[in-house]
Design an enzyme around this catalytic site. Structure first.
Site, PDB file in Angstrom:
ATOM      1  N   GLU A   1      44.481  83.874  86.123  1.00  0.00           N
ATOM      2  CA  GLU A   1      43.043  83.979  86.490  1.00  0.00           C
ATOM      3  C   GLU A   1      42.419  83.534  87.608  1.00  0.00           C
ATOM      4  OE1 GLU A   1      41.340  85.828  82.161  1.00  0.00           O
ATOM      5  OE2 GLU A   1      40.665  83.714  82.762  1.00  0.00           O
TER       6      GLU A   1
ATOM      7  N   GLU B   1      46.432  89.514  78.516  1.00  0.00           N
ATOM      8  CA  GLU B   1      45.703  88.985  77.535  1.00  0.00           C
ATOM      9  C   GLU B   1      44.784  89.884  76.979  1.00  0.00           C
ATOM     10  OE1 GLU B   1      43.449  85.390  78.445  1.00  0.00           O
ATOM     11  OE2 GLU B   1      45.174  84.425  79.560  1.00  0.00           O
TER      12      GLU B   1
END
Length: 583
Positions: A158, A232
């Site tokens: 991320e 995710e």
């Protein structure tokens, strides 16, 4: 040898169309004796792949030390995955977030006062390159190109939510390749951050938990060709101290999964099995206010903290069966649990009185941080002599994270980072009184710029506006409690104290430790650090894995930071209590 390839319209495996049906399973959050059980249950839910992060801070606790044994034997974990017929998505970081202490970055990086983490700072990159080399060189045989289960490896984590330096990501990708990683690489970001966090030539994937069609469209807008993947897929969430236990309804999560799979995307459940932040390994978040994560990482996942299937296990398996074959075996039953009843803690040892047995003090003009003391987790006990008697105001520039203040061994108050507290009125009984400050690292921040999170008392300490300039700083990592001078039958010590008891087990099985009436502290069973408890909640019990117990006599040690129960008893029950959910 099964090779995953990235084509214009999806994945192929050995030349055939392939969909990754994966679930998050962090080996470092699960007792190693339970890895095989959790992996088998992943296959039984219909998964063909598991995903794991790698915690740099555990594997390399010091620059000169590297650990890959016991609970950190990732090679053994990968072998077990392969034996179960599962592929693996490997996410080595260097930064992992994961609600894990410091996002997985080792605390010793912070001994450089101006280091810039997750950047091209040469000090950071040199450390990362060394980490990758030590981790990945022995894991090469586990890559799919060499017959192993690892079909893809993630670059960073991320990153688009933190920065936009493509050259930094290129360095990491090059470092992975130099270490022999020759399987596909990928990045992952929340949809709004994909443009900032992606690396040209590397598969970009997205993280989300709802609005699957909309979020996949946003990913496709940034990446016109290639597989669609949610790395995710958030089917639950984590808890923080002082809040409620977060859950997500199985029906709603299954509907979102159905939409995602109907769109042809691959998926990785975050989490399939959350596990536990054993010991002091939980992370924290800081967006205006510091908020540490609880010990349990149950995550309201398809397998609960004890590895038992939840409603989501069946709901997700039913959805997966619409798109891929699933095993015909039944849903695994709930594992056996122990109800051991009440256990008395009959021996005690005061922390302040026996601090010398737990760590060696260092003299300095100002308090030293944990990082300056070469310490990762636990506590630091600071000491200074107060020059005059009478009322005074103690001011601390920065408390990281919770400071208990004592005057001549008697409690004087608490300062909490989470409450933005920096000043405490005290009463000094005599000139030369001893000021003691016990500071707990409640978890380094794991997300955002706050990852530069040094622990202890930072900056100047003032007494009525005048700096206190002669200090001792005593590291208390609490990794070895064998030298504690426990005594039986004594009154409960004033202030923080260790309490010890024993109990018998006929046949070890999972159980849950309940500490009703206790305030705040940590627990060890047979030397294994279970984690933290806090009456603030929401979590009201600690998971005790069966492998921690042994047939016959067992030992429990509780560190209570405040006034313990008069009865000094704990209870082992068959059921967990993770606290109330939001109304």
């Amino acid at each position: 040898m099964s090779l995953l390839q990235i084509d214009d319209d999806g994945f192929t495996l050995d030349g055939e169309p392939f969909r990754l049906l994966s679930g998050g399973l962090h080996y470092f959050r699960v007792h190693p004796d339970q890895w095989a059980d959790r992996l088998r249950k992943a296959r039984l839910m219909g998964l063909n792949t598991v995903e794991t992060y790698v915690p740099w801070n555990l594997h390399q606790p010091r620059p000169e030390a590297f650990a890959m044994e016991g609970g950190l034997d990732i090679a053994a974990f990968l072998d077990l995955a392969a034996a179960e017929g599962l592929y693996v998505l490997l996410r080595p970081g260097p930064y992992i977030c994961a609600e894990w202490e410091g996002g997985g970055l080792p605390s010793w990086l912070l001994t450089d006062p101006d280091i810039r983490l997750r950047t091209r700072d040469p000090r950071f990159l040199a450390a990362v390159d060394d980490y990758f080399s030590q981790l990945l060189t022995p894991l090469r045989r586990h890559l799919a190109t060499r017959g192993g289960p690892v079909v893809a490896v993630q670059v960073e984590n991320e990153y688009g939510a933190y920065g936009d330096d493509t050259a930094y990501l290129e360095h990491l990708a090059d470092s992975l390749r130099r270490c022999g990683v020759d399987v596909p690489l990928f990045t992952c970001d929340q949809p709004a951050d994909v443009a900032r966090g992606r690396l040209p030539g590397v598969l970009a994937t997205a993280n989300f938990g709802s609005r699957s069609v909309q979020n996949l469209a946003a990913l496709r807008a940034e990446q016109p060709t290639g597989p669609l993947m949610c790395t995710e897929f958030w089917i639950g969430w984590f808890d923080r101290w002082g809040s409620h236990h977060v859950i997500r309804e199985a029906v709603q999560a299954a509907q979102e999964l159905d939409e995602l799979l109907a769109a042809g995307a691959s998926v990785n459940f975050y989490m399939f099995h959350g596990g536990t932040n054993f010991g002091f390994t939980n992370g924290a978040n800081e967006k205006f206010t510091y908020r540490p994560t609880v010990t349990s990482y149950d995550y309201d996942a398809p397998l609960d903290e004890a590895g038992d299937p939840t409603e989501k296990f069946s709901a997700f398996r039913d959805v997966i069966a619409k798109y891929a074959p699933v095993p015909s075996e039944p849903v695994p039953p709930r594992g056996p649990k122990l109800d051991l009843g009440t256990v008395a803690l009959t021996e005690s040892a005061g922390l302040l009185a026996c601090a010398e047995t737990l760590g060696t003090a260092v003299d300095s003009a100002r308090p030293l941080t944990m990082e300056q003391l070469g310490q990762d987790f636990g506590f630091v006990l600071y000491g200074a002599v107060l020059p005059a008697a009478g009322p005074a105001l103690l001011e601390v520039e920065q408390v990281r994270d919770r400071a208990q203040v004592f005057i001549d061994g008697l409690p004087a108050g608490v300062l909490e980072r989470g409450n933005h507290e920096h000043a405490l009125p005290i009463s000094v009984p005599r000139p030369g009184s001893t000021l003691s400050v016990l500071v707990e690292n409640q978890g380094r921040v794991n997300y955002g710029p706050g990852i530069h999170d040094r622990k202890g008392l930072l900056g100047e300490i003032l007494l009525d506006g005048v700096p206190l300039t002669a200090w001792t700083s005593r590291p208390l990592p609490l990794t070895d409690l064998a030298a504690l001078p426990f005594a039986a039958g004594a009154a409960t010590p004033v202030g923080p104290a260790f309490h010890r008891g024993s109990f018998d087990v006929e046949s070890p099985a999972d159980t849950f430790l309940h500490l009703d009436g206790w305030t705040k502290g940590s627990v060890w069973i047979n030397g294994f650090a279970l984690g933290r408890y806090w009456s603030r909640g929401p979590q009201r019990s600690l998971y005790v894995p069966a492998p921690v117990l042994r047939a016959g006599a067992n030992e429990i040690v509780v560190l209570e930071l405040h006034a313990g129960r008069r009865a000094r008893t704990v209870d082992f029950r068959e059921t967990a209590d993770l606290g109330p959910t939001e109304e």
